[in-house]
Design a protein around this motif. Structure first.
Motif, PDB file in Angstrom:
ATOM      1  N   PHE A   7      39.020  -1.094 -28.369  1.00 37.03           N
ATOM      2  CA  PHE A   7      40.449  -0.853 -28.503  1.00 37.03           C
ATOM      3  C   PHE A   7      41.170  -1.669 -27.423  1.00 37.03           C
ATOM      4  CE2 PHE A   7      38.005   2.580 -30.185  1.00 37.03           C
ATOM      5  CZ  PHE A   7      38.659   2.942 -31.356  1.00 37.03           C
ATOM      6  N   TYR A   8      41.917  -2.699 -27.879  1.00 35.78           N
ATOM      7  CA  TYR A   8      42.533  -3.677 -26.982  1.00 35.78           C
ATOM      8  C   TYR A   8      44.031  -3.422 -26.886  1.00 35.78           C
ATOM      9  CZ  TYR A   8      44.081  -8.279 -25.269  1.00 35.78           C
ATOM     10  OH  TYR A   8      44.660  -9.299 -24.551  1.00 35.78           O
ATOM     11  N   LYS A   9      44.491  -3.167 -25.672  1.00 32.37           N
ATOM     12  CA  LYS A   9      45.918  -3.008 -25.406  1.00 32.37           C
ATOM     13  C   LYS A   9      46.479  -4.328 -24.890  1.00 32.37           C
ATOM     14  CE  LYS A   9      49.382  -2.499 -22.308  1.00 32.37           C
ATOM     15  NZ  LYS A   9      49.706  -3.441 -21.199  1.00 32.37           N
ATOM     16  N   ALA A  10      47.613  -4.767 -25.446  1.00 27.30           N
ATOM     17  CA  ALA A  10      48.249  -6.012 -25.015  1.00 27.30           C
ATOM     18  C   ALA A  10      49.755  -5.808 -24.975  1.00 27.30           C
ATOM     19  CB  ALA A  10      47.887  -7.160 -25.959  1.00 27.30           C
ATOM     20  N   ASP A  11      50.446  -6.703 -24.303  1.00 30.09           N
ATOM     21  CA  ASP A  11      51.903  -6.707 -24.302  1.00 30.09           C
ATOM     22  C   ASP A  11      52.403  -7.635 -25.401  1.00 30.09           C
ATOM     23  OD1 ASP A  11      51.888  -4.995 -22.190  1.00 30.09           O
ATOM     24  OD2 ASP A  11      52.415  -6.488 -20.669  1.00 30.09           O
ATOM     25  N   ASP A  12      53.710  -7.596 -25.660  1.00 25.68           N
ATOM     26  CA  ASP A  12      54.247  -8.453 -26.721  1.00 25.68           C
ATOM     27  C   ASP A  12      54.498  -9.881 -26.252  1.00 25.68           C
ATOM     28  OD1 ASP A  12      56.503  -8.009 -25.162  1.00 25.68           O
ATOM     29  OD2 ASP A  12      57.503  -6.712 -26.609  1.00 25.68           O
ATOM     30  N   ASP A  13      54.123 -10.195 -25.011  1.00 27.68           N
ATOM     31  CA  ASP A  13      54.119 -11.590 -24.567  1.00 27.68           C
ATOM     32  C   ASP A  13      52.716 -11.997 -24.104  1.00 27.68           C
ATOM     33  OD1 ASP A  13      54.066 -10.052 -22.278  1.00 27.68           O
ATOM     34  OD2 ASP A  13      55.616 -11.191 -21.212  1.00 27.68           O
ATOM     35  N   THR A  14      51.719 -11.311 -24.619  1.00 29.91           N
ATOM     36  CA  THR A  14      50.314 -11.689 -24.403  1.00 29.91           C
ATOM     37  C   THR A  14      49.865 -12.561 -25.571  1.00 29.91           C
ATOM     38  OG1 THR A  14      49.890  -9.567 -23.316  1.00 29.91           O
ATOM     39  CG2 THR A  14      47.970 -10.813 -24.067  1.00 29.91           C
ATOM     40  N   TYR A  67      52.708 -13.729 -20.291  1.00 33.96           N
ATOM     41  CA  TYR A  67      54.007 -14.402 -20.204  1.00 33.96           C
ATOM     42  C   TYR A  67      54.098 -15.596 -21.145  1.00 33.96           C
ATOM     43  CZ  TYR A  67      54.417 -11.618 -15.918  1.00 33.96           C
ATOM     44  OH  TYR A  67      54.455 -10.585 -15.018  1.00 33.96           O
ATOM     45  N   VAL A  68      53.513 -15.495 -22.309  1.00 34.44           N
ATOM     46  CA  VAL A  68      53.549 -16.581 -23.297  1.00 34.44           C
ATOM     47  C   VAL A  68      54.798 -16.394 -24.162  1.00 34.44           C
ATOM     48  CG1 VAL A  68      52.354 -17.709 -25.197  1.00 34.44           C
ATOM     49  CG2 VAL A  68      51.042 -16.744 -23.286  1.00 34.44           C
ATOM     50  N   ALA A  69      55.680 -17.372 -24.143  1.00 32.68           N
ATOM     51  CA  ALA A  69      56.911 -17.298 -24.925  1.00 32.68           C
ATOM     52  C   ALA A  69      56.601 -17.373 -26.417  1.00 32.68           C
ATOM     53  CB  ALA A  69      57.856 -18.424 -24.512  1.00 32.68           C
ATOM     54  N   PRO A  70      57.463 -16.832 -27.274  1.00 36.10           N
ATOM     55  CA  PRO A  70      57.194 -16.834 -28.714  1.00 36.10           C
ATOM     56  C   PRO A  70      56.924 -18.220 -29.283  1.00 36.10           C
ATOM     57  CG  PRO A  70      59.001 -15.341 -28.233  1.00 36.10           C
ATOM     58  CD  PRO A  70      58.676 -16.047 -26.943  1.00 36.10           C
ATOM     59  N   GLY A  71      57.729 -19.214 -28.900  1.00 36.29           N
ATOM     60  CA  GLY A  71      57.504 -20.559 -29.411  1.00 36.29           C
ATOM     61  C   GLY A  71      56.142 -21.100 -29.032  1.00 36.29           C
ATOM     62  N   MET A  72      55.707 -20.798 -27.806  1.00 28.32           N
ATOM     63  CA  MET A  72      54.412 -21.264 -27.353  1.00 28.32           C
ATOM     64  C   MET A  72      53.266 -20.618 -28.127  1.00 28.32           C
ATOM     65  SD  MET A  72      52.729 -23.269 -25.440  1.00 28.32           S
ATOM     66  CE  MET A  72      53.867 -23.865 -24.198  1.00 28.32           C
ATOM     67  N   LEU A  93      63.547 -19.114 -28.049  1.00 28.98           N
ATOM     68  CA  LEU A  93      63.320 -18.788 -29.448  1.00 28.98           C
ATOM     69  C   LEU A  93      63.879 -17.408 -29.756  1.00 28.98           C
ATOM     70  CD1 LEU A  93      61.810 -19.824 -32.014  1.00 28.98           C
ATOM     71  CD2 LEU A  93      59.969 -18.281 -31.333  1.00 28.98           C
ATOM     72  N   TYR A  94      64.978 -17.355 -30.475  1.00 26.19           N
ATOM     73  CA  TYR A  94      65.541 -16.083 -30.879  1.00 26.19           C
ATOM     74  C   TYR A  94      65.682 -16.076 -32.392  1.00 26.19           C
ATOM     75  CZ  TYR A  94      66.531 -14.828 -26.082  1.00 26.19           C
ATOM     76  OH  TYR A  94      66.406 -14.510 -24.754  1.00 26.19           O
ATOM     77  N   THR A 117      64.114  -3.629 -28.788  1.00 26.18           N
ATOM     78  CA  THR A 117      64.777  -4.891 -28.458  1.00 26.18           C
ATOM     79  C   THR A 117      63.887  -6.085 -28.744  1.00 26.18           C
ATOM     80  OG1 THR A 117      66.047  -3.783 -26.723  1.00 26.18           O
ATOM     81  CG2 THR A 117      65.912  -6.188 -26.615  1.00 26.18           C
ATOM     82  N   ASN A 118      62.584  -5.903 -28.587  1.00 23.14           N
ATOM     83  CA  ASN A 118      61.645  -7.020 -28.725  1.00 23.14           C
ATOM     84  C   ASN A 118      60.985  -7.124 -30.097  1.00 23.14           C
ATOM     85  OD1 ASN A 118      62.125  -7.815 -26.121  1.00 23.14           O
ATOM     86  ND2 ASN A 118      60.213  -7.041 -25.270  1.00 23.14           N
ATOM     87  N   HIS A 119      61.306  -6.236 -31.022  1.00 23.81           N
ATOM     88  CA  HIS A 119      60.647  -6.287 -32.329  1.00 23.81           C
ATOM     89  C   HIS A 119      60.792  -7.662 -32.979  1.00 23.81           C
ATOM     90  CE1 HIS A 119      60.819  -1.628 -33.030  1.00 23.81           C
ATOM     91  NE2 HIS A 119      60.059  -1.981 -32.011  1.00 23.81           N
ATOM     92  N   LYS A 120      62.020  -8.169 -33.025  1.00 21.33           N
ATOM     93  CA  LYS A 120      62.269  -9.457 -33.669  1.00 21.33           C
ATOM     94  C   LYS A 120      62.052 -10.622 -32.713  1.00 21.33           C
ATOM     95  CE  LYS A 120      63.696  -7.860 -37.702  1.00 21.33           C
ATOM     96  NZ  LYS A 120      63.375  -6.437 -37.482  1.00 21.33           N
ATOM     97  N   ILE A 121      62.347 -10.396 -31.438  1.00 20.59           N
ATOM     98  CA  ILE A 121      62.285 -11.495 -30.476  1.00 20.59           C
ATOM     99  C   ILE A 121      60.849 -11.850 -30.107  1.00 20.59           C
ATOM    100  CG2 ILE A 121      62.919 -12.202 -28.134  1.00 20.59           C
ATOM    101  CD1 ILE A 121      65.395 -10.453 -28.375  1.00 20.59           C
ATOM    102  N   LYS A 122      59.978 -10.842 -29.984  1.00 23.72           N
ATOM    103  CA  LYS A 122      58.617 -11.095 -29.510  1.00 23.72           C
ATOM    104  C   LYS A 122      57.535 -10.567 -30.446  1.00 23.72           C
ATOM    105  CE  LYS A 122      59.727 -11.273 -24.554  1.00 23.72           C
ATOM    106  NZ  LYS A 122      59.417 -10.710 -23.210  1.00 23.72           N
ATOM    107  N   ALA A 123      57.625  -9.274 -30.792  1.00 31.68           N
ATOM    108  CA  ALA A 123      56.510  -8.633 -31.490  1.00 31.68           C
ATOM    109  C   ALA A 123      56.188  -9.293 -32.821  1.00 31.68           C
ATOM    110  CB  ALA A 123      56.819  -7.150 -31.703  1.00 31.68           C
ATOM    111  N   ARG A 124      57.193  -9.683 -33.585  1.00 32.15           N
ATOM    112  CA  ARG A 124      56.947 -10.292 -34.891  1.00 32.15           C
ATOM    113  C   ARG A 124      56.126 -11.578 -34.748  1.00 32.15           C
ATOM    114  NH1 ARG A 124      62.691 -12.693 -36.954  1.00 32.15           N
ATOM    115  NH2 ARG A 124      61.722 -12.107 -38.927  1.00 32.15           N
ATOM    116  N   HIS A 125      56.269 -12.275 -33.622  1.00 32.60           N
ATOM    117  CA  HIS A 125      55.547 -13.525 -33.429  1.00 32.60           C
ATOM    118  C   HIS A 125      54.092 -13.287 -33.031  1.00 32.60           C
ATOM    119  CE1 HIS A 125      59.400 -15.358 -33.993  1.00 32.60           C
ATOM    120  NE2 HIS A 125      59.904 -14.668 -32.971  1.00 32.60           N
ATOM    121  N   VAL A 126      53.825 -12.135 -32.414  1.00 29.47           N
ATOM    122  CA  VAL A 126      52.433 -11.733 -32.195  1.00 29.47           C
ATOM    123  C   VAL A 126      51.754 -11.509 -33.534  1.00 29.47           C
ATOM    124  CG1 VAL A 126      50.950  -9.893 -31.307  1.00 29.47           C
ATOM    125  CG2 VAL A 126      52.840 -10.741 -29.914  1.00 29.47           C
TER     126      VAL A 126
END
Length: 524
Positions: A250-257, A397-402, A121-122, A183-192
């Motif tokens: 205060f919850y810290k997460a990654d952009d593939d969490t 490690y959850v992909a954006p589409g998932m 998903l890009y 690099t991940n703003h559009k690829i991952k973070a926006r989907h979070v």
């Protein structure tokens, strides 16, 4: 004899005057589908795609594609059948609904994991935006002006009883901050932001670059793994300065969490935010009381944040100055030095709620006793149904589409007629008090019990001596490679695993090509 059995059956039904029924729900949303969920939630928008010319009824994409009482999907991989026992009682947000809600759901959702490796998903996918709003979580708005947009869609559940979740949102205020990079703003973070992030009371994205869409908090920190620890410290300093009194946790997460925030609030509800404590998936090495996996996310109480920023970061005897890659280990050491307790995030049955991998890898894990994960984990655990709580909170490690698939399956899809009442909220604890340790019990199945042979009783809370990795979450493959060097017959084992992997990869590529041909075909 024709090749298209479905077409021939339809012709036969017409000759026999058998009506072709309408399987849509009362809102006109479909219930039976020819593809996996992702292909309907995030579809091929080309008007020349054969599907749009073949469908009988006008349909929509995004959340409007699929009924909350969806019945069937196609191209579900055989491997996902192994996940069914857990999914019969899977992740249930505290505000709703049923053990079976996720059984029907995530079994279908996980099947997309195999395809995601091939259909990444890009920016080419015109996905939708679920607007972050504290009062409503159902409005869908397009946010990328360069792409075709979705109309505003309302997909609400007016008859759902969300009173408990609404109460918890007021009483357990959670600020979520997501570590990302330009690099991940559009690829991952926006989907979070468009999925689970909107359920936080406050959502922040920490990056070295500006992005008005998210938006981001621009930190004066370089990107890359060597800067992870400095980035975490700067992020918490920002949170303390600007939002300390706006949240309790205060919850810290990654952009593939991916996180179920309602379940996080449910876990935190009994605890006083003035208690110095933090929770996550607890690993055993390097820190006596354990440290929390960075990928599954960790949550700090308000008092823990105060100690970290005010007493820890300025004092090199408490928290490491400078930066290193293994930020989760370092914050664990820092919390221990500051007398911030490493809490137990398991549920009352002793099953985990926060996980460092995708669900499938916990439900169907690597059973090699030499696998690093079994040596690192703090508590005894099991696989199969006993691995994971019915109120699981987070996966990594959850992909954006998932993320979209899981959002639909958790919050929308539900089997008709099965309703589960939420657990009674536990009593509130005083400052410094903790819940008693959970009582480990077998899952409600014939497959697993706490004494069966797949439970790894070798796991203890004793500190183990292992070589410290570059980053537990980022470079697990590197750590595994180092461990294999010391295992007898490692070369032979690696060769065998490589052959098996190559065989599986070849098979998956062949299946992927077949699916691509099918999707692009305009034959019957």
């Amino acid at each position: 004899m024709g090749d298209a059995e479905d077409v021939e059956l339809g012709i036969c039904m017409k000759i026999l005057n058998i009506t072709t029924g309408d399987s849509r729900d009362h809102n006109g949303r479909g219930r039976m589908f020819p593809f996996v969920p992702e292909k309907h939630l995030i579809p091929n928008r080309s008007p020349d795609f054969w599907y749009w010319q073949y469908i009988f009824y006008n349909t929509d994409d995004g959340l409007e594609c699929c009924s909350d009482n969806a019945i069937s999907f196609h191209y579900v991989t055989p491997r996902m059948i192994m996940v069914i026992p857990y999914l019969k009682s899977q992740v249930n947000p505290s505000k709703k609904r049923t053990f079976f809600t996720l059984m029907t759901g995530l079994i279908i959702g996980f099947c997309v994991a195999q395809l995601i490796s091939y259909f990444t998903l890009y920016e080419g996918i015109k996905s939708f935006s679920l607007q972050v709003d504290r009062d409503s979580h159902s409005h869908i708005n397009a946010i990328d002006a360069r792409k075709p947009t979705f109309p505003e869609i309302i997909h609400e559940h007016p008859y759902d009883n969300s009173s408990v979740a609404d109460q918890l949102k007021k009483e357990v205020r959670i600020l979520c901050w997501v570590m990302t990079n330009p690099t991940n703003h559009k690829i991952k973070a926006r989907h979070v932001k468009r999925t689970w992030g909107k359920r936080c009371n406050i959502l922040l994205f920490m990056s070295s670059g500006e992005d008005d869409e998210l938006p981001t908090v621009k930190l004066d920190v370089g990107e890359g793994r060597p800067n992870l620890w400095r980035k975490v410290k700067e992020a918490f300093k920002y949170v303390y300065k600007h939002h300390y009194n706006d949240a309790d946790w205060f919850y810290k997460a990654d952009d593939d969490t991916y996180a179920v925030i309602e379940n996080l609030r449910y876990m935190l509800y009994p605890y006083n935010p003035e208690t110095p404590v933090h929770f996550g998936f607890k690993f055993k090495p390097f820190v006596k009381q354990g440290y929390m996996s960075g990928g599954s996310g960790y949550v700090l109480s308000r008092e823990a944040v105060r100690r970290f920023v005010v007493e820890g970061i300025p004092n090199p005897k408490m928290c490491l100055p400078g930066t290193v890659v293994n930020e989760d280990v370092e914050i664990g050491k820092c919390m221990e030095n500051l007398n911030v307790t490493a809490g137990d995030s398991r549920d009352y049955n002793g099953r985990g709620r926060m996980f460092p991998f995708i669900p499938e890898h916990h439900l169907i894990p690597n059973k090699d006793p030499n696998y690093w994960y079994w040596k690192y984990m703090f508590y005894n655990t099991d696989d199969g149904l006993d691995c994971c709580s019915d109120n699981a909170i987070s996966f990594h490690y959850v992909a954006p589409g998932m993320m979209y698939v899981m959002d639909y399956l958790i919050y929308h899809l539900k089997p008709y007629g099965i309703v589960r009442e939420p657990h009674r909220l536990p009593a509130k604890l005083k400052i410094g008090e903790f819940l008693p340790p959970p009582v480990e019990e077998p899952a409600n199945s014939n497959e697993d019990s706490k004494d069966d042979e797949d439970r790894l009783n070798k796991t203890t809370t004793d500190v183990v001596k292992v070589s410290e990795p570059d980053s537990r979450e980022v470079s697990s493959r590197e750590v595994d490679s180092e461990k294999n060097k010391t295992v007898p017959n490692a070369k032979k084992k690696i060769q065998e695993q490589s052959r098996l992997a190559a065989k599986l990869l070849k098979q998956l590529k062949r299946e992927a090509r077949e699916l691509e041909d099918y999707y692009d075909s305009d034959e019957d």
